[in-house]
Design a protein around this motif. Structure first.
Motif, PDB file in Angstrom:
ATOM      1  N   ASP A   1      34.668 -53.870 -28.950  1.00 26.79           N
ATOM      2  CA  ASP A   1      34.683 -54.017 -30.411  1.00 26.79           C
ATOM      3  C   ASP A   1      33.300 -53.975 -31.053  1.00 26.79           C
ATOM      4  O   ASP A   1      33.124 -54.426 -32.182  1.00 26.79           O
ATOM      5  CB  ASP A   1      35.409 -55.307 -30.828  1.00 26.79           C
ATOM      6  N   TYR A   2      32.313 -53.454 -30.350  1.00 22.46           N
ATOM      7  CA  TYR A   2      30.960 -53.335 -30.889  1.00 22.46           C
ATOM      8  C   TYR A   2      30.917 -52.187 -31.900  1.00 22.46           C
ATOM      9  O   TYR A   2      31.304 -51.064 -31.586  1.00 22.46           O
ATOM     10  CB  TYR A   2      29.964 -53.066 -29.758  1.00 22.46           C
ATOM     11  N   CYS A   3      30.490 -52.475 -33.118  1.00 26.13           N
ATOM     12  CA  CYS A   3      30.374 -51.444 -34.148  1.00 26.13           C
ATOM     13  C   CYS A   3      29.006 -50.777 -34.038  1.00 26.13           C
ATOM     14  O   CYS A   3      27.981 -51.459 -34.039  1.00 26.13           O
ATOM     15  CB  CYS A   3      30.537 -52.056 -35.540  1.00 26.13           C
ATOM     16  N   ILE A   4      29.016 -49.467 -33.955  1.00 26.87           N
ATOM     17  CA  ILE A   4      27.770 -48.712 -33.874  1.00 26.87           C
ATOM     18  C   ILE A   4      27.791 -47.643 -34.964  1.00 26.87           C
ATOM     19  O   ILE A   4      28.832 -47.017 -35.199  1.00 26.87           O
ATOM     20  CB  ILE A   4      27.569 -48.088 -32.476  1.00 26.87           C
ATOM     21  N   PRO A   5      26.670 -47.452 -35.643  1.00 24.37           N
ATOM     22  CA  PRO A   5      26.638 -46.398 -36.660  1.00 24.37           C
ATOM     23  C   PRO A   5      26.919 -45.029 -36.021  1.00 24.37           C
ATOM     24  O   PRO A   5      26.349 -44.698 -34.972  1.00 24.37           O
ATOM     25  CB  PRO A   5      25.207 -46.457 -37.200  1.00 24.37           C
ATOM     26  N   LYS A   6      27.810 -44.271 -36.648  1.00 20.59           N
ATOM     27  CA  LYS A   6      28.155 -42.947 -36.122  1.00 20.59           C
ATOM     28  C   LYS A   6      26.914 -42.071 -35.952  1.00 20.59           C
ATOM     29  O   LYS A   6      26.756 -41.402 -34.932  1.00 20.59           O
ATOM     30  CB  LYS A   6      29.162 -42.248 -37.053  1.00 20.59           C
ATOM     31  N   LYS A   7      26.037 -42.116 -36.944  1.00 24.37           N
ATOM     32  CA  LYS A   7      24.844 -41.276 -36.897  1.00 24.37           C
ATOM     33  C   LYS A   7      23.955 -41.653 -35.703  1.00 24.37           C
ATOM     34  O   LYS A   7      23.453 -40.781 -34.998  1.00 24.37           O
ATOM     35  CB  LYS A   7      24.060 -41.398 -38.211  1.00 24.37           C
ATOM     36  N   ARG A   8      23.783 -42.940 -35.462  1.00 27.62           N
ATOM     37  CA  ARG A   8      22.945 -43.386 -34.340  1.00 27.62           C
ATOM     38  C   ARG A   8      23.582 -43.011 -33.001  1.00 27.62           C
ATOM     39  O   ARG A   8      22.899 -42.598 -32.071  1.00 27.62           O
ATOM     40  CB  ARG A   8      22.714 -44.892 -34.400  1.00 27.62           C
TER      41      ARG A   8
ATOM     42  N   GLN B   1      23.939 -33.039 -35.194  1.00 27.95           N
ATOM     43  CA  GLN B   1      24.757 -34.004 -35.922  1.00 27.95           C
ATOM     44  C   GLN B   1      26.136 -33.409 -36.241  1.00 27.95           C
ATOM     45  O   GLN B   1      27.136 -34.115 -36.191  1.00 27.95           O
ATOM     46  CB  GLN B   1      24.044 -34.446 -37.213  1.00 27.95           C
ATOM     47  N   MET B   2      26.182 -32.105 -36.514  1.00 28.63           N
ATOM     48  CA  MET B   2      27.472 -31.453 -36.798  1.00 28.63           C
ATOM     49  C   MET B   2      28.381 -31.511 -35.570  1.00 28.63           C
ATOM     50  O   MET B   2      29.568 -31.837 -35.683  1.00 28.63           O
ATOM     51  CB  MET B   2      27.254 -29.999 -37.217  1.00 28.63           C
ATOM     52  N   GLN B   3      27.832 -31.189 -34.390  1.00 24.17           N
ATOM     53  CA  GLN B   3      28.610 -31.245 -33.159  1.00 24.17           C
ATOM     54  C   GLN B   3      29.055 -32.682 -32.888  1.00 24.17           C
ATOM     55  O   GLN B   3      30.209 -32.930 -32.535  1.00 24.17           O
ATOM     56  CB  GLN B   3      27.803 -30.703 -31.981  1.00 24.17           C
ATOM     57  N   GLY B   4      28.144 -33.625 -33.058  1.00 24.03           N
ATOM     58  CA  GLY B   4      28.462 -35.034 -32.837  1.00 24.03           C
ATOM     59  C   GLY B   4      29.522 -35.556 -33.794  1.00 24.03           C
ATOM     60  O   GLY B   4      30.413 -36.314 -33.394  1.00 24.03           O
ATOM     61  N   ASP B   5      29.438 -35.142 -35.056  1.00 24.74           N
ATOM     62  CA  ASP B   5      30.460 -35.548 -36.031  1.00 24.74           C
ATOM     63  C   ASP B   5      31.828 -34.998 -35.632  1.00 24.74           C
ATOM     64  O   ASP B   5      32.840 -35.690 -35.747  1.00 24.74           O
ATOM     65  CB  ASP B   5      30.094 -35.056 -37.435  1.00 24.74           C
ATOM     66  N   ASN B   6      31.847 -33.764 -35.143  1.00 20.11           N
ATOM     67  CA  ASN B   6      33.097 -33.152 -34.699  1.00 20.11           C
ATOM     68  C   ASN B   6      33.684 -33.937 -33.518  1.00 20.11           C
ATOM     69  O   ASN B   6      34.884 -34.217 -33.479  1.00 20.11           O
ATOM     70  CB  ASN B   6      32.854 -31.694 -34.309  1.00 20.11           C
ATOM     71  N   ILE B   7      32.843 -34.318 -32.563  1.00 16.90           N
ATOM     72  CA  ILE B   7      33.298 -35.088 -31.398  1.00 16.90           C
ATOM     73  C   ILE B   7      33.792 -36.462 -31.836  1.00 16.90           C
ATOM     74  O   ILE B   7      34.871 -36.907 -31.416  1.00 16.90           O
ATOM     75  CB  ILE B   7      32.170 -35.202 -30.355  1.00 16.90           C
ATOM     76  N   THR B   8      33.019 -37.135 -32.678  1.00 18.11           N
ATOM     77  CA  THR B   8      33.413 -38.460 -33.161  1.00 18.11           C
ATOM     78  C   THR B   8      34.749 -38.389 -33.890  1.00 18.11           C
ATOM     79  O   THR B   8      35.632 -39.217 -33.662  1.00 18.11           O
ATOM     80  CB  THR B   8      32.328 -39.042 -34.091  1.00 18.11           C
TER      81      THR B   8
ATOM     82  N   ILE C   1      28.898 -50.401 -42.887  1.00 15.88           N
ATOM     83  CA  ILE C   1      28.002 -51.555 -42.800  1.00 15.88           C
ATOM     84  C   ILE C   1      26.616 -51.087 -43.230  1.00 15.88           C
ATOM     85  O   ILE C   1      26.094 -50.115 -42.667  1.00 15.88           O
ATOM     86  CB  ILE C   1      27.958 -52.137 -41.371  1.00 15.88           C
ATOM     87  N   HIS C   2      26.035 -51.742 -44.234  1.00 15.98           N
ATOM     88  CA  HIS C   2      24.720 -51.372 -44.772  1.00 15.98           C
ATOM     89  C   HIS C   2      24.666 -49.887 -45.154  1.00 15.98           C
ATOM     90  O   HIS C   2      23.687 -49.208 -44.892  1.00 15.98           O
ATOM     91  CB  HIS C   2      23.601 -51.700 -43.779  1.00 15.98           C
ATOM     92  N   GLY C   3      25.759 -49.391 -45.729  1.00 16.67           N
ATOM     93  CA  GLY C   3      25.800 -48.022 -46.222  1.00 16.67           C
ATOM     94  C   GLY C   3      26.010 -46.963 -45.157  1.00 16.67           C
ATOM     95  O   GLY C   3      25.941 -45.774 -45.451  1.00 16.67           O
ATOM     96  N   GLU C   4      26.267 -47.356 -43.910  1.00 19.43           N
ATOM     97  CA  GLU C   4      26.487 -46.384 -42.836  1.00 19.43           C
ATOM     98  C   GLU C   4      27.885 -46.537 -42.255  1.00 19.43           C
ATOM     99  O   GLU C   4      28.369 -47.653 -42.073  1.00 19.43           O
ATOM    100  CB  GLU C   4      25.479 -46.582 -41.693  1.00 19.43           C
ATOM    101  N   ASP C   5      28.529 -45.403 -41.940  1.00 20.42           N
ATOM    102  CA  ASP C   5      29.833 -45.420 -41.287  1.00 20.42           C
ATOM    103  C   ASP C   5      29.656 -45.815 -39.827  1.00 20.42           C
ATOM    104  O   ASP C   5      28.767 -45.315 -39.139  1.00 20.42           O
ATOM    105  CB  ASP C   5      30.497 -44.042 -41.355  1.00 20.42           C
ATOM    106  N   HIS C   6      30.513 -46.724 -39.367  1.00 24.64           N
ATOM    107  CA  HIS C   6      30.463 -47.213 -37.995  1.00 24.64           C
ATOM    108  C   HIS C   6      31.762 -46.878 -37.261  1.00 24.64           C
ATOM    109  O   HIS C   6      32.804 -46.703 -37.891  1.00 24.64           O
ATOM    110  CB  HIS C   6      30.261 -48.733 -37.968  1.00 24.64           C
ATOM    111  N   VAL C   7      31.671 -46.831 -35.939  1.00 24.00           N
ATOM    112  CA  VAL C   7      32.853 -46.691 -35.091  1.00 24.00           C
ATOM    113  C   VAL C   7      32.823 -47.814 -34.058  1.00 24.00           C
ATOM    114  O   VAL C   7      31.773 -48.396 -33.783  1.00 24.00           O
ATOM    115  CB  VAL C   7      32.916 -45.317 -34.378  1.00 24.00           C
ATOM    116  N   LYS C   8      33.997 -48.101 -33.519  1.00 23.94           N
ATOM    117  CA  LYS C   8      34.097 -49.089 -32.454  1.00 23.94           C
ATOM    118  C   LYS C   8      35.230 -48.666 -31.528  1.00 23.94           C
ATOM    119  O   LYS C   8      35.983 -47.745 -31.831  1.00 23.94           O
ATOM    120  CB  LYS C   8      34.331 -50.491 -33.002  1.00 23.94           C
TER     121      LYS C   8
END
Length: 192
Positions: A96-103, A124-131, A146-153
């Motif tokens: 359940d750790y939230c990590i910014p998608k961009k990071r 980033q385009m390839q990574g966004d597609n994978i995410t 969180i703090h203006g960034e999209d996160h995934v968990k």
């Protein structure tokens, strides 16, 4: 892109009966049903459904702790190779750790997992597609903004499955090793 579920179920008269077999193979487990239904929605021929059911039969093992993971691994096995590697990378984070998608995408790039582009801005385009594909497959969850960034968990059951995959399969194939909670600051001295 997969067709809507209704179109898939109606694409052949026998597919609804086969869908009931898939439901039985999932033992009514909601998470297994959600994840496997994502893969099955793309299968529109009787041959594809029968093959998938045969493959699912191979995943079910007798012990209760092995009933869920093999079923969920079916979706993992249907991921493209690069997506598989990026998915396994997530096992380095706690449940359940939230990590910014961009990071996360930046980490994948610097680890050499994203190979279509030479620059991080393009990767980033390839990574966004994978995410996005992992989110659609319910292998990742939206962690919110969180703090203006999209996160995934990752759901704790999926996280446990990733650890199981790395332990059972990937350690021999890709030389991965993970020790949960070890808090390592440098690579341990391991002799092969």
């Amino acid at each position: 892109m997969c067709e809507p579920v209704d179109e898939t179920l109606n694409s052949h008269p026998d597919i609804q009966n086969l869908a009931k077999q898939v439901d039985e193979r999932c033992s009514g487990l909601p998470l297994a049903l959600i994840i496997i239904s994502y893969d099955m929605a793309c299968k529109t021929t009787l041959r594809e459904w029968k093959y998938a059911i045969e493959m699912l039969k191979r995943y079910v093992l007798p012990k209760i702790e092995n009933e869920v993971f093999p079923l969920l691994k079916f979706s993992y096995d249907n991921l493209p190779d690069t997506t598989m590697k990026c998915f396994l990378y997530y096992c380095m984070y706690p449940e359940d750790y939230c990590i910014p998608k961009k990071r996360l995408v930046e980490y994948w790039f610097w680890e050499g997992l994203l190979n279509e582009f030479d620059r991080i801005s393009e990767a980033q385009m390839q990574g966004d597609n994978i995410t996005n594909s992992l989110l659609k497959a319910c292998l990742l969850e939206n962690g919110g903004e969180i703090h203006g960034e999209d996160h995934v968990k990752m759901h704790d059951v999926i996280c446990d499955m990733v650890l199981w995959i790395t332990h059972e399969f990937e350690t021999t194939e890709n030389n991965l090793f993970v020790k949960v909670g070890a808090k390592l600051f440098e690579e341990p001295d391991v002799k092969a």
